[in-house]
Design a protein around this motif. Structure first.
Motif, PDB file in Angstrom:
ATOM      1  N   ALA A   1       1.116  -1.553  -0.195  1.00  0.00           N
ATOM      2  CA  ALA A   1       0.049   0.152  -0.083  1.00  0.00           C
ATOM      3  C   ALA A   1       0.729   0.753  -0.015  1.00  0.00           C
ATOM      4  CB  ALA A   1      -0.801   0.001   1.039  1.00  0.00           C
TER       5      ALA A   1
ATOM      6  N   ARG B   1       1.087   5.746   0.095  1.00  0.00           N
ATOM      7  CA  ARG B   1       0.183   6.714   0.576  1.00  0.00           C
ATOM      8  C   ARG B   1       0.753   8.437  -0.509  1.00  0.00           C
ATOM      9  NH1 ARG B   1       0.160   6.708   7.032  1.00  0.00           N
ATOM     10  NH2 ARG B   1       1.788   7.597   7.361  1.00  0.00           N
ATOM     11  N   THR B   2       0.419   9.538   0.047  1.00  0.00           N
ATOM     12  CA  THR B   2       1.419  10.541  -0.468  1.00  0.00           C
ATOM     13  C   THR B   2       0.608  11.704   0.681  1.00  0.00           C
ATOM     14  OG1 THR B   2       0.758  10.383  -2.302  1.00  0.00           O
ATOM     15  CG2 THR B   2       1.463  12.344  -1.931  1.00  0.00           C
TER      16      THR B   2
ATOM     17  N   GLU C   1      -4.459   8.897   2.898  1.00  0.00           N
ATOM     18  CA  GLU C   1      -4.597   8.402   2.851  1.00  0.00           C
ATOM     19  C   GLU C   1      -4.343   6.635   2.018  1.00  0.00           C
ATOM     20  OE1 GLU C   1      -8.279   6.655   4.367  1.00  0.00           O
ATOM     21  OE2 GLU C   1      -8.111   8.717   5.108  1.00  0.00           O
ATOM     22  N   TRP C   2      -4.200   5.642   2.952  1.00  0.00           N
ATOM     23  CA  TRP C   2      -3.434   5.091   2.248  1.00  0.00           C
ATOM     24  C   TRP C   2      -4.448   3.875   1.210  1.00  0.00           C
ATOM     25  CZ3 TRP C   2       1.128   3.729   3.273  1.00  0.00           C
ATOM     26  CH2 TRP C   2       1.993   3.997   4.470  1.00  0.00           C
ATOM     27  N   ALA C   3      -3.510   3.507  -0.255  1.00  0.00           N
ATOM     28  CA  ALA C   3      -4.186   3.005  -1.284  1.00  0.00           C
ATOM     29  C   ALA C   3      -3.219   1.697  -1.527  1.00  0.00           C
ATOM     30  CB  ALA C   3      -3.706   3.927  -2.649  1.00  0.00           C
ATOM     31  N   ALA C   4      -4.786   0.502  -1.644  1.00  0.00           N
ATOM     32  CA  ALA C   4      -3.744  -0.824  -1.795  1.00  0.00           C
ATOM     33  C   ALA C   4      -3.261  -0.607  -3.149  1.00  0.00           C
ATOM     34  CB  ALA C   4      -5.186  -1.525  -1.282  1.00  0.00           C
ATOM     35  N   LEU C   5      -1.967  -1.022  -3.402  1.00  0.00           N
ATOM     36  CA  LEU C   5      -1.901  -1.561  -4.833  1.00  0.00           C
ATOM     37  C   LEU C   5      -1.976  -2.940  -5.191  1.00  0.00           C
ATOM     38  CD1 LEU C   5       1.158   1.013  -4.555  1.00  0.00           C
ATOM     39  CD2 LEU C   5      -0.904   1.404  -5.593  1.00  0.00           C
TER      40      LEU C   5
ATOM     41  N   PRO D   1       2.941   4.621  -7.435  1.00  0.00           N
ATOM     42  CA  PRO D   1       2.386   5.454  -8.002  1.00  0.00           C
ATOM     43  C   PRO D   1       3.015   7.109  -8.052  1.00  0.00           C
ATOM     44  CG  PRO D   1       0.757   5.297  -6.088  1.00  0.00           C
ATOM     45  CD  PRO D   1       2.167   3.623  -5.849  1.00  0.00           C
TER      46      PRO D   1
ATOM     47  N   THR E   1       4.362   8.707  -4.549  1.00  0.00           N
ATOM     48  CA  THR E   1       4.199   8.562  -2.522  1.00  0.00           C
ATOM     49  C   THR E   1       5.660   8.998  -1.827  1.00  0.00           C
ATOM     50  OG1 THR E   1       3.540   6.009  -4.962  1.00  0.00           O
ATOM     51  CG2 THR E   1       4.774   5.213  -2.584  1.00  0.00           C
TER      52      THR E   1
END
Length: 134
Positions: free
Chosen positions: A30, A32-33, A38-42, A60, A63
């Motif tokens: 995961a 985040r920026t 918010e955490w984004a699952a990758l 992304p 990050t």
């Protein structure tokens, strides 16, 4: 692979209780920026016979923080059923009947664009250690 605007991440796991790579451990990634983003699952993958996870998703652009989640309980539960080699090692710790003491390991770290981060996990049934590798 990292670029000027993105970082990249790799990992591997060594089971220090048997001195061998940990095969078949599921890993989720995961990102985040920003510190409060918010955490984004990758996505994720699993370790191969060499304990390496060679196909983690790319990070992304933008990050700043990465989280690796290692599913260790399944690995140790599986090893407990098949692992009679621990009995052959005189002083090897045994996994409790209820499974691993740490059913999961989550590692969170900061990244900078353009850099590669190799984060090995040294694992045993009752402890773990991580570091930034090369």
């Amino acid at each position: 692979m990292s670029t000027e605007t993105t970082a990249s991440v790799s990992t591997h796991i060594l089971d220090t209780s048997i001195g061998k790579p940990a095969e078949g451990v599921s890993i989720s990634l995961a990102a985040r920026t920003g510190r409060h983003g918010e955490w984004a699952a990758l996505g994720g993958s699993a370790t191969d016979a060499d304990g390496r996870c060679k196909d983690l998703p790319a990070l992304p652009e933008g990050t700043t923080h990465v989280r690796l989640d290692f599913e260790t309980e399944t690995y140790f539960s599986h090893k407990q059923g098949e692992d009679k080699q621990a009995e052959a090692q005189q002083d090897a710790p045994r996994v409790r009947d209820s499974g691993a003491f740490f059913p999961e390991v989550t590692i969170t770290f900061a990244v900078n664009p353009g850099e590669h981060y190799h984060v090995p996990l040294l694992l045993n049934p009752f402890g773990y250690s991580v570091y930034r590798g090369s």
